[in-house]
Motif scaffolding. Sequence first.
Motif, PDB file in Angstrom:
ATOM      1  N   LEU A  95     -17.090 -68.177  61.980  1.00 19.09           N
ATOM      2  CA  LEU A  95     -15.983 -67.719  62.802  1.00 19.09           C
ATOM      3  C   LEU A  95     -14.828 -67.387  61.857  1.00 19.09           C
ATOM      4  O   LEU A  95     -14.557 -68.143  60.919  1.00 19.09           O
ATOM      5  N   ARG A  98      -8.496 -68.301  62.796  1.00 21.76           N
ATOM      6  CA  ARG A  98      -7.492 -67.670  63.649  1.00 21.76           C
ATOM      7  C   ARG A  98      -6.185 -68.445  63.590  1.00 21.76           C
ATOM      8  O   ARG A  98      -6.211 -69.680  63.462  1.00 21.76           O
ATOM      9  N   ASN A 192     -13.214 -77.522  66.095  1.00 22.32           N
ATOM     10  CA  ASN A 192     -13.010 -76.277  66.848  1.00 22.32           C
ATOM     11  C   ASN A 192     -14.382 -75.836  67.340  1.00 22.32           C
ATOM     12  O   ASN A 192     -15.061 -75.045  66.696  1.00 22.32           O
ATOM     13  N   PRO A 193     -14.800 -76.378  68.482  1.00 24.86           N
ATOM     14  CA  PRO A 193     -16.163 -76.087  68.957  1.00 24.86           C
ATOM     15  C   PRO A 193     -16.208 -74.736  69.646  1.00 24.86           C
ATOM     16  O   PRO A 193     -15.165 -74.120  69.882  1.00 24.86           O
ATOM     17  N   PRO A 194     -17.407 -74.255  69.972  1.00 28.36           N
ATOM     18  CA  PRO A 194     -17.468 -73.079  70.847  1.00 28.36           C
ATOM     19  C   PRO A 194     -16.874 -73.449  72.204  1.00 28.36           C
ATOM     20  O   PRO A 194     -17.111 -74.560  72.682  1.00 28.36           O
ATOM     21  N   TYR A 195     -16.098 -72.544  72.782  1.00 25.65           N
ATOM     22  CA  TYR A 195     -15.520 -72.887  74.097  1.00 25.65           C
ATOM     23  C   TYR A 195     -15.359 -71.684  75.032  1.00 25.65           C
ATOM     24  O   TYR A 195     -14.686 -71.762  76.047  1.00 25.65           O
ATOM     25  N   ILE A 196     -15.936 -70.567  74.687  1.00 20.73           N
ATOM     26  CA  ILE A 196     -15.798 -69.402  75.568  1.00 20.73           C
ATOM     27  C   ILE A 196     -16.866 -69.476  76.661  1.00 20.73           C
ATOM     28  O   ILE A 196     -18.045 -69.684  76.368  1.00 20.73           O
ATOM     29  N   VAL A 208     -15.311 -59.618  68.188  1.00 21.34           N
ATOM     30  CA  VAL A 208     -15.780 -60.982  68.419  1.00 21.34           C
ATOM     31  C   VAL A 208     -17.196 -60.944  68.972  1.00 21.34           C
ATOM     32  O   VAL A 208     -18.122 -61.552  68.422  1.00 21.34           O
ATOM     33  N   ALA A 216     -20.987 -70.126  67.637  1.00 17.42           N
ATOM     34  CA  ALA A 216     -19.643 -70.650  67.374  1.00 17.42           C
ATOM     35  C   ALA A 216     -18.669 -70.278  68.485  1.00 17.42           C
ATOM     36  O   ALA A 216     -17.514 -70.713  68.471  1.00 17.42           O
ATOM     37  N   LEU A 217     -19.142 -69.483  69.433  1.00 18.75           N
ATOM     38  CA  LEU A 217     -18.240 -68.952  70.467  1.00 18.75           C
ATOM     39  C   LEU A 217     -18.506 -69.516  71.856  1.00 18.75           C
ATOM     40  O   LEU A 217     -17.585 -69.934  72.547  1.00 18.75           O
ATOM     41  N   GLU A 247      -9.704 -78.256  69.269  1.00 17.52           N
ATOM     42  CA  GLU A 247      -9.172 -76.980  69.739  1.00 17.52           C
ATOM     43  C   GLU A 247      -9.796 -76.689  71.099  1.00 17.52           C
ATOM     44  O   GLU A 247     -10.978 -76.988  71.320  1.00 17.52           O
TER      45      GLU A 247
HETATM   46  N1  GLN Z   1     -10.584 -68.598  69.722  1.00  9.22           N
HETATM   47  C1  GLN Z   1     -11.801 -67.859  69.693  1.00  9.22           C
HETATM   48  C2  GLN Z   1     -11.708 -66.616  70.532  1.00  9.22           C
HETATM   49  O1  GLN Z   1     -11.023 -66.610  71.507  1.00  9.22           O
HETATM   50  C3  GLN Z   1     -12.956 -68.687  70.166  1.00  9.22           C
HETATM   51  C4  GLN Z   1     -13.323 -69.668  69.171  1.00  9.22           C
HETATM   52  C5  GLN Z   1     -14.083 -70.779  69.748  1.00  9.22           C
HETATM   53  O2  GLN Z   1     -14.832 -70.662  70.712  1.00  9.22           O
HETATM   54  N2  GLN Z   1     -13.894 -71.887  69.143  1.00  9.22           N
HETATM   55  O3  GLN Z   1     -12.310 -65.635  70.207  1.00  9.22           O
END
Ligand code: GLN
Length: 285
Positions: A95, A98, A192-196, A208, A216-217, A247
Amino acid sequence: MTTADTAGEALKKAAQALTGAGVDSARLDARLLMAHALGLSAEGVFGQPDRVLGAEEKERFLSLVEKRRSRQPLSQIVGCREFWSLEFAVTTDTLTPRPDSETLIEAALAAFPDKGADLTILDLGTGTGCLLLTLLHERPGASGVGVDISEAALDVARANTEALGLDNRTRLIASDWGAELADQRFDLIVCNPPYIPEGDRSSLMPEVASFEPPHALFAGADGLDAYRTLIPDIKKHLRTGGRVFFEVGIDQADAVADMLGHAGFDDIDISKDLAGIGRCVQGCG
Ligand code: GLN
């Protein structure tokens, strides 16, 4: 796109081509790609609009512009991105760091203000290593472990560790979250795990969605799957009085704070990023 003779002309055409491809920051990106092609700083390029490009320089620049036109992130094309004023190598296996993630760094440094403390730090899903290595850089008495499930990401983290001169205080381990850590405990855990949410895939920018590593997303229907996996189990890696910093994505902070509360964490706090979004959730274990 046709070739052009001077840097100024080539930049103008590249900016038009990038704008046509939907790149927001077309002029800036064109300039940064030109700087990369010529081995100059961005300011250096700005000061040389009349420089006549050699055939090889032109070709190098045009091939970089083509990549950006396909919406590959600038960070992946030039191979690095700045985070907390440090430079991190970036590849398609990591990733891109950011600015939002600097919220975690600020929160962690504020919670552990003693610069010389011999803290132990764990970064779960370290990627480029940006969270772990920035904290180690800011806390010279600390040492840390970064884990990632991706060997390719660990190679990038390793290169960054060496480039920042932090290899004597850093261990990098291939591990599915904490699986390979046995009962090791830390003062500070960052993640900062995947969180989408899966459903948001189609609304992401192509940079992205098409170029960053999906694992990672994305994290399930509501984006909270990684927290559900990690939080019930994470206390066993914290020393008494240790703190975890996650995060989170937009509108996830309260849910993650609740999960930490249920898992028995105290002193739970949410820090906002520069856009005013709750971005970091911390708790004391
Ligand atoms: N912040 C990233 C984004 O919005 C996502 C990264 C994540 O999932 N940790 O693209």
